[in-house]
Scaffold this motif. Structure first.
Motif, PDB file in Angstrom:
ATOM      1  N   ILE A 153      -5.852   1.168   8.970  1.00  0.00           N
ATOM      2  CA  ILE A 153      -6.190   1.428  10.373  1.00  0.00           C
ATOM      3  C   ILE A 153      -5.998   0.159  11.197  1.00  0.00           C
ATOM      4  O   ILE A 153      -5.358   0.191  12.257  1.00  0.00           O
ATOM      5  N   PHE A 154      -6.550  -0.971  10.730  1.00  0.00           N
ATOM      6  CA  PHE A 154      -6.409  -2.223  11.480  1.00  0.00           C
ATOM      7  C   PHE A 154      -4.939  -2.597  11.655  1.00  0.00           C
ATOM      8  O   PHE A 154      -4.534  -3.041  12.729  1.00  0.00           O
ATOM      9  N   PHE A 155      -4.141  -2.415  10.615  1.00  0.00           N
ATOM     10  CA  PHE A 155      -2.717  -2.727  10.729  1.00  0.00           C
ATOM     11  C   PHE A 155      -2.038  -1.833  11.763  1.00  0.00           C
ATOM     12  O   PHE A 155      -1.264  -2.297  12.593  1.00  0.00           O
ATOM     13  N   ASN A 156      -2.336  -0.549  11.700  1.00  0.00           N
ATOM     14  CA  ASN A 156      -1.611   0.404  12.541  1.00  0.00           C
ATOM     15  C   ASN A 156      -2.142   0.539  13.968  1.00  0.00           C
ATOM     16  O   ASN A 156      -1.538   1.227  14.780  1.00  0.00           O
ATOM     17  N   VAL A 157      -3.247  -0.121  14.274  1.00  0.00           N
ATOM     18  CA  VAL A 157      -3.638  -0.215  15.685  1.00  0.00           C
ATOM     19  C   VAL A 157      -3.225  -1.575  16.236  1.00  0.00           C
ATOM     20  O   VAL A 157      -3.506  -1.890  17.383  1.00  0.00           O
ATOM     21  N   SER A 158      -2.546  -2.358  15.413  1.00  0.00           N
ATOM     22  CA  SER A 158      -2.174  -3.700  15.863  1.00  0.00           C
ATOM     23  C   SER A 158      -0.764  -4.071  15.426  1.00  0.00           C
ATOM     24  O   SER A 158       0.205  -3.735  16.089  1.00  0.00           O
ATOM     25  N   TRP A 159      -0.656  -4.733  14.315  1.00  0.00           N
ATOM     26  CA  TRP A 159       0.611  -5.330  13.896  1.00  0.00           C
ATOM     27  C   TRP A 159       1.728  -4.314  13.700  1.00  0.00           C
ATOM     28  O   TRP A 159       2.882  -4.635  13.949  1.00  0.00           O
ATOM     29  N   GLY A 160       1.416  -3.135  13.234  1.00  0.00           N
ATOM     30  CA  GLY A 160       2.469  -2.139  13.020  1.00  0.00           C
ATOM     31  C   GLY A 160       3.263  -1.856  14.285  1.00  0.00           C
ATOM     32  O   GLY A 160       4.429  -2.237  14.395  1.00  0.00           O
ATOM     33  N   PRO A 161       2.657  -1.225  15.286  1.00  0.00           N
ATOM     34  CA  PRO A 161       3.413  -0.900  16.497  1.00  0.00           C
ATOM     35  C   PRO A 161       3.487  -2.041  17.520  1.00  0.00           C
ATOM     36  O   PRO A 161       4.499  -2.176  18.213  1.00  0.00           O
ATOM     37  N   VAL A 162       2.446  -2.847  17.634  1.00  0.00           N
ATOM     38  CA  VAL A 162       2.401  -3.862  18.694  1.00  0.00           C
ATOM     39  C   VAL A 162       3.495  -4.913  18.525  1.00  0.00           C
ATOM     40  O   VAL A 162       4.093  -5.358  19.503  1.00  0.00           O
ATOM     41  N   MET A 163       3.782  -5.284  17.290  1.00  0.00           N
ATOM     42  CA  MET A 163       4.828  -6.287  17.068  1.00  0.00           C
ATOM     43  C   MET A 163       6.158  -5.816  17.663  1.00  0.00           C
ATOM     44  O   MET A 163       6.843  -6.577  18.327  1.00  0.00           O
TER      45      MET A 163
ATOM     46  N   SER B 196      -4.839   8.984  -7.295  1.00  0.00           N
ATOM     47  CA  SER B 196      -3.996   7.952  -6.700  1.00  0.00           C
ATOM     48  C   SER B 196      -3.042   8.549  -5.675  1.00  0.00           C
ATOM     49  O   SER B 196      -2.843   7.989  -4.589  1.00  0.00           O
ATOM     50  N   LEU B 197      -2.444   9.679  -5.998  1.00  0.00           N
ATOM     51  CA  LEU B 197      -1.542  10.343  -5.055  1.00  0.00           C
ATOM     52  C   LEU B 197      -2.300  10.841  -3.826  1.00  0.00           C
ATOM     53  O   LEU B 197      -1.810  10.727  -2.696  1.00  0.00           O
ATOM     54  N   LEU B 198      -3.513  11.368  -4.033  1.00  0.00           N
ATOM     55  CA  LEU B 198      -4.329  11.837  -2.913  1.00  0.00           C
ATOM     56  C   LEU B 198      -4.707  10.668  -1.992  1.00  0.00           C
ATOM     57  O   LEU B 198      -4.628  10.787  -0.766  1.00  0.00           O
ATOM     58  N   ILE B 199      -5.093   9.539  -2.571  1.00  0.00           N
ATOM     59  CA  ILE B 199      -5.428   8.353  -1.776  1.00  0.00           C
ATOM     60  C   ILE B 199      -4.216   7.923  -0.960  1.00  0.00           C
ATOM     61  O   ILE B 199      -4.330   7.555   0.206  1.00  0.00           O
ATOM     62  N   ASN B 200      -3.039   7.975  -1.558  1.00  0.00           N
ATOM     63  CA  ASN B 200      -1.808   7.608  -0.857  1.00  0.00           C
ATOM     64  C   ASN B 200      -1.539   8.538   0.325  1.00  0.00           C
ATOM     65  O   ASN B 200      -1.127   8.089   1.398  1.00  0.00           O
ATOM     66  N   ILE B 201      -1.760   9.814   0.152  1.00  0.00           N
ATOM     67  CA  ILE B 201      -1.564  10.788   1.233  1.00  0.00           C
ATOM     68  C   ILE B 201      -2.551  10.523   2.364  1.00  0.00           C
ATOM     69  O   ILE B 201      -2.185  10.534   3.551  1.00  0.00           O
ATOM     70  N   VAL B 202      -3.811  10.268   2.010  1.00  0.00           N
ATOM     71  CA  VAL B 202      -4.827   9.964   3.022  1.00  0.00           C
ATOM     72  C   VAL B 202      -4.443   8.696   3.791  1.00  0.00           C
ATOM     73  O   VAL B 202      -4.542   8.643   5.024  1.00  0.00           O
ATOM     74  N   SER B 203      -3.967   7.673   3.088  1.00  0.00           N
ATOM     75  CA  SER B 203      -3.552   6.421   3.744  1.00  0.00           C
ATOM     76  C   SER B 203      -2.413   6.673   4.728  1.00  0.00           C
ATOM     77  O   SER B 203      -2.393   6.102   5.824  1.00  0.00           O
ATOM     78  N   GLY B 204      -1.469   7.522   4.364  1.00  0.00           N
ATOM     79  CA  GLY B 204      -0.366   7.858   5.271  1.00  0.00           C
ATOM     80  C   GLY B 204      -0.847   8.586   6.509  1.00  0.00           C
ATOM     81  O   GLY B 204      -0.409   8.286   7.628  1.00  0.00           O
ATOM     82  N   ALA B 205      -1.765   9.528   6.337  1.00  0.00           N
ATOM     83  CA  ALA B 205      -2.310  10.269   7.480  1.00  0.00           C
ATOM     84  C   ALA B 205      -3.108   9.349   8.396  1.00  0.00           C
ATOM     85  O   ALA B 205      -3.000   9.427   9.629  1.00  0.00           O
ATOM     86  N   VAL B 206      -3.904   8.464   7.798  1.00  0.00           N
ATOM     87  CA  VAL B 206      -4.683   7.493   8.575  1.00  0.00           C
ATOM     88  C   VAL B 206      -3.743   6.590   9.371  1.00  0.00           C
ATOM     89  O   VAL B 206      -3.994   6.264  10.528  1.00  0.00           O
ATOM     90  N   SER B 207      -2.639   6.203   8.749  1.00  0.00           N
ATOM     91  CA  SER B 207      -1.651   5.340   9.391  1.00  0.00           C
ATOM     92  C   SER B 207      -1.091   5.983  10.648  1.00  0.00           C
ATOM     93  O   SER B 207      -1.004   5.354  11.712  1.00  0.00           O
TER      94      SER B 207
ATOM     95  N   ILE C 222       0.837  -1.207   0.000  1.00  0.00           N
ATOM     96  CA  ILE C 222       0.000   0.000   0.000  1.00  0.00           C
ATOM     97  C   ILE C 222       0.870   1.254   0.000  1.00  0.00           C
ATOM     98  O   ILE C 222       0.584   2.218  -0.697  1.00  0.00           O
ATOM     99  N   PHE C 223       1.949   1.233   0.789  1.00  0.00           N
ATOM    100  CA  PHE C 223       2.769   2.437   0.919  1.00  0.00           C
ATOM    101  C   PHE C 223       3.797   2.571  -0.201  1.00  0.00           C
ATOM    102  O   PHE C 223       4.022   3.663  -0.705  1.00  0.00           O
TER     103      PHE C 223
ATOM    104  N   VAL D 299     -11.147   1.710  -1.973  1.00  0.00           N
ATOM    105  CA  VAL D 299     -10.490   2.799  -1.234  1.00  0.00           C
ATOM    106  C   VAL D 299     -10.840   2.744   0.252  1.00  0.00           C
ATOM    107  O   VAL D 299      -9.957   2.841   1.114  1.00  0.00           O
ATOM    108  N   VAL D 300     -12.122   2.566   0.553  1.00  0.00           N
ATOM    109  CA  VAL D 300     -12.552   2.500   1.955  1.00  0.00           C
ATOM    110  C   VAL D 300     -11.932   1.279   2.626  1.00  0.00           C
ATOM    111  O   VAL D 300     -11.398   1.366   3.741  1.00  0.00           O
ATOM    112  N   ALA D 301     -11.976   0.125   1.950  1.00  0.00           N
ATOM    113  CA  ALA D 301     -11.396  -1.098   2.519  1.00  0.00           C
ATOM    114  C   ALA D 301      -9.895  -0.929   2.751  1.00  0.00           C
ATOM    115  O   ALA D 301      -9.367  -1.368   3.775  1.00  0.00           O
ATOM    116  N   ALA D 302      -9.206  -0.297   1.807  1.00  0.00           N
ATOM    117  CA  ALA D 302      -7.759  -0.096   1.950  1.00  0.00           C
ATOM    118  C   ALA D 302      -7.443   0.783   3.154  1.00  0.00           C
ATOM    119  O   ALA D 302      -6.508   0.504   3.909  1.00  0.00           O
TER     120      ALA D 302
END
Length: 196
Positions: A107-117, A29-40, A11-12, A99-102
């Motif tokens: 969000i699910f990754f970054n409230v769990s596997w990203g930092p928790v691991m 596509s670039l805007l979606i990428n920026i939104v994904s980074g901010a959400v992360s 994704i990133f 887009v919504v699912a992505a």
């Protein structure tokens, strides 16, 4: 390694390419990428606030389940697409579903596997081997990251978006059962109490 096998860095690293392949314009596509980074980033702040209240293992389980569901939603959306003049076009609301699912996936990754691991790796090994164990785990994680990053363009060209994301979704399902079976909660335990 499953932190990477669920495909988060696709994704990133390839976000713009991914969304263009899904039929979005380059600007969108670039805007979606920026939104994904901010959400992360926002999701990581949520984790900081709740990790000691909820615990590490529950967050990993929630993350694995959420990632699996959202990845399968992306698979569905991408599977509905058709090639028009060599470009994937997602009919109806499938582009918005993707887009919504992505973003929910991020969000699910970054409230769990990203930092928790990373928190758990610092807590789960006995003092005598902690440094060496972290080095091995870090190497395995970054090697998996390299493999996923190199494999995605090949997978995209060879089997397409839906099949590529099916692989990541299956890895998310497997990660749920691995956490359930093998991961022990480290919340509230002293580092000196870890026995391996």
């Amino acid at each position: 390694m499953f932190q990477q096998l669920v495909g988060i860095n696709v994704i990133f690293y390839y976000g713009s390419t991914l969304w263009q392949a899904a039929g979005f314009s380059e600007a969108d596509s670039l805007l979606i990428n920026i939104v994904s980074g901010a959400v992360s980033i926002a999701a990581c702040f949520i984790t900081i606030a709740v990790i000691d209240k909820v615990g590490r293992k529950p967050l990993l389980l929630i993350g694995s389940a959420g990632m699996a569901i959202t990845l399968f939603a992306m698979v569905y959306a991408f599977s509905q697409g058709a090639l028009v003049d060599g470009k994937l076009v997602l009919p109806g609301q499938n582009g918005m579903i993707a887009v919504v699912a992505a973003n929910l996936y991020v969000i699910f990754f970054n409230v769990s596997w990203g930092p928790v691991m990373w928190v758990m790796l610092g807590e789960m090994f006995p003092n005598q081997i902690r440094g060496s164990a972290l080095a091995v785990c870090g190497f395995a994680q970054w090697f998996a990251n390299y493999l996923i990053a190199q494999a995605f363009p090949i997978m995209l060209a060879g089997i397409g978006l839906a099949a590529s994301y099916s692989f990541y979704a299956v890895c998310a399902v497997i990660s749920f059962f691995l956490v359930q079976r093998f991961i022990q909660e480290t919340k509230g335990k002293e580092l000196e109490a870890m026995e391996g």
